[in-house]
Design a protein around this motif. Sequence first.
Motif, PDB file in Angstrom:
ATOM      1  N   VAL A  34       0.849  -1.180   0.000  1.00  0.00           N
ATOM      2  CA  VAL A  34       0.000   0.000   0.000  1.00  0.00           C
ATOM      3  C   VAL A  34       0.892   1.240   0.000  1.00  0.00           C
ATOM      4  O   VAL A  34       1.765   1.389   0.840  1.00  0.00           O
ATOM      5  N   ASN A  35       0.620   2.123  -0.975  1.00  0.00           N
ATOM      6  CA  ASN A  35       1.403   3.334  -1.241  1.00  0.00           C
ATOM      7  C   ASN A  35       2.705   2.974  -1.973  1.00  0.00           C
ATOM      8  O   ASN A  35       3.339   1.966  -1.681  1.00  0.00           O
ATOM      9  N   PRO A  36       3.081   3.795  -2.941  1.00  0.00           N
ATOM     10  CA  PRO A  36       4.203   3.442  -3.818  1.00  0.00           C
ATOM     11  C   PRO A  36       5.551   3.622  -3.143  1.00  0.00           C
ATOM     12  O   PRO A  36       6.016   4.718  -2.931  1.00  0.00           O
ATOM     13  N   CYS A  37       6.229   2.511  -2.837  1.00  0.00           N
ATOM     14  CA  CYS A  37       7.519   2.617  -2.159  1.00  0.00           C
ATOM     15  C   CYS A  37       8.584   3.321  -2.993  1.00  0.00           C
ATOM     16  O   CYS A  37       9.483   3.924  -2.412  1.00  0.00           O
ATOM     17  N   PRO A  38       8.545   3.313  -4.345  1.00  0.00           N
ATOM     18  CA  PRO A  38       9.584   4.042  -5.069  1.00  0.00           C
ATOM     19  C   PRO A  38       9.587   5.539  -4.779  1.00  0.00           C
ATOM     20  O   PRO A  38      10.626   6.171  -4.856  1.00  0.00           O
ATOM     21  N   SER A  39       8.427   6.126  -4.464  1.00  0.00           N
ATOM     22  CA  SER A  39       8.370   7.575  -4.307  1.00  0.00           C
ATOM     23  C   SER A  39       7.977   8.028  -2.914  1.00  0.00           C
ATOM     24  O   SER A  39       7.917   9.204  -2.634  1.00  0.00           O
ATOM     25  N   SER A  40       7.678   7.090  -2.016  1.00  0.00           N
ATOM     26  CA  SER A  40       7.110   7.465  -0.734  1.00  0.00           C
ATOM     27  C   SER A  40       8.055   8.315   0.107  1.00  0.00           C
ATOM     28  O   SER A  40       7.613   9.171   0.855  1.00  0.00           O
ATOM     29  N   SER A  41       9.363   8.089   0.014  1.00  0.00           N
ATOM     30  CA  SER A  41      10.299   8.854   0.826  1.00  0.00           C
ATOM     31  C   SER A  41      10.882  10.049   0.082  1.00  0.00           C
ATOM     32  O   SER A  41      11.235  11.058   0.689  1.00  0.00           O
ATOM     33  N   LYS A  42      10.965   9.970  -1.219  1.00  0.00           N
ATOM     34  CA  LYS A  42      11.608  11.021  -2.005  1.00  0.00           C
ATOM     35  C   LYS A  42      10.728  12.255  -2.145  1.00  0.00           C
ATOM     36  O   LYS A  42      11.230  13.381  -2.144  1.00  0.00           O
ATOM     37  N   TYR A  43       9.423  12.055  -2.278  1.00  0.00           N
ATOM     38  CA  TYR A  43       8.508  13.166  -2.511  1.00  0.00           C
ATOM     39  C   TYR A  43       7.557  13.298  -1.327  1.00  0.00           C
ATOM     40  O   TYR A  43       6.524  12.630  -1.276  1.00  0.00           O
ATOM     41  N   LYS A  44       7.921  14.150  -0.381  1.00  0.00           N
ATOM     42  CA  LYS A  44       7.084  14.385   0.782  1.00  0.00           C
ATOM     43  C   LYS A  44       6.809  15.880   0.887  1.00  0.00           C
ATOM     44  O   LYS A  44       7.747  16.685   0.999  1.00  0.00           O
TER      45      LYS A  44
END
Length: 306
Positions: free
Chosen positions: A246-256
């Motif tokens: 659940v929720n896209p791990c490729p972008s979850s930390s980079k785009y906050k």
Amino acid sequence: MDFNVRIFRILLENFIKSDYTLLPFEQFLGNHRHNTIFLRHDIDRLPENAVLLAEHEKELGIRGTYFFRQRFFGNHSEIISRVYSLGHEIGYHYEDLASAVRMLKAKNKREGSSGLYNFKEKDRFEKDLAALAIESFAENLENLRRVAPVKTICMHGSPMSKWDSRLLWKYYDYHDFGITGEPYFDIDFEKVLYLTDTGRRWDGEQVSVRDKTMVAGCSAQGENPYKDWKIKPINFRNDLSIPLSVNPCPSSSKYKFHSTSDIIKAAEEGRLPDKIMITFHPQRWTDKRLPWLKEFIWQNVKNMGK
């Protein structure tokens, strides 16, 4: 002050200055151009706010998709017609399965018995509920199409219900109704960043009940939960062995981002990815002080409840 029409327009203007093309959903699907944004609006409450945002977008020469709930098809059909006349795409914000559960519970209560449906045995009656809900879906879709053409749909989360209306597509195929796409099934969120003002913030994952993307094979373990569904999320269609995350791990930390200004700054600095879906709930966006304050208070109360 965030979440007013002035900063809404500044955000869109910065997307344009950053060479993004903002598109309605049907055009976004299958579009292979660089720097594209699916401009999505979920009309949950205050449909009159949708007209104001639609007019600003018209002035900027951009088009988006406005997903309307069934509750607005009658008394507010002129608003839907106005948004369509401004060049925007109209979609159906469906919640038919959650509504079917509420209707059955009310029927059972009136009859003073549990009736045919025992809600503690959810799996046993899932298919029966879906059969009832698909009739509602077909009727509501037909009614909306009397006001404007409809080729796309999007689930309404119904956070007060334990049932997810996307379960319809375990048993039925929305293509059979002339529908070309549903964001949670037809957007590859490994490649598309999802920004949403859910919770009246841009980092509201913790206060989102159902507004979550589905991406295969990141960190979760187990069997593919969609292997027997009529329609599968795009990441699950080719490889039935990959698990759900659940929720896209490729972008979850980079785009906050927390505020709209955070997104504006990222756009100015060229820190946003190639493809984005951004969701606005028009009831949150107003320049009028009292409605702005009311929405601010109400959303914080809801966040605590969630």
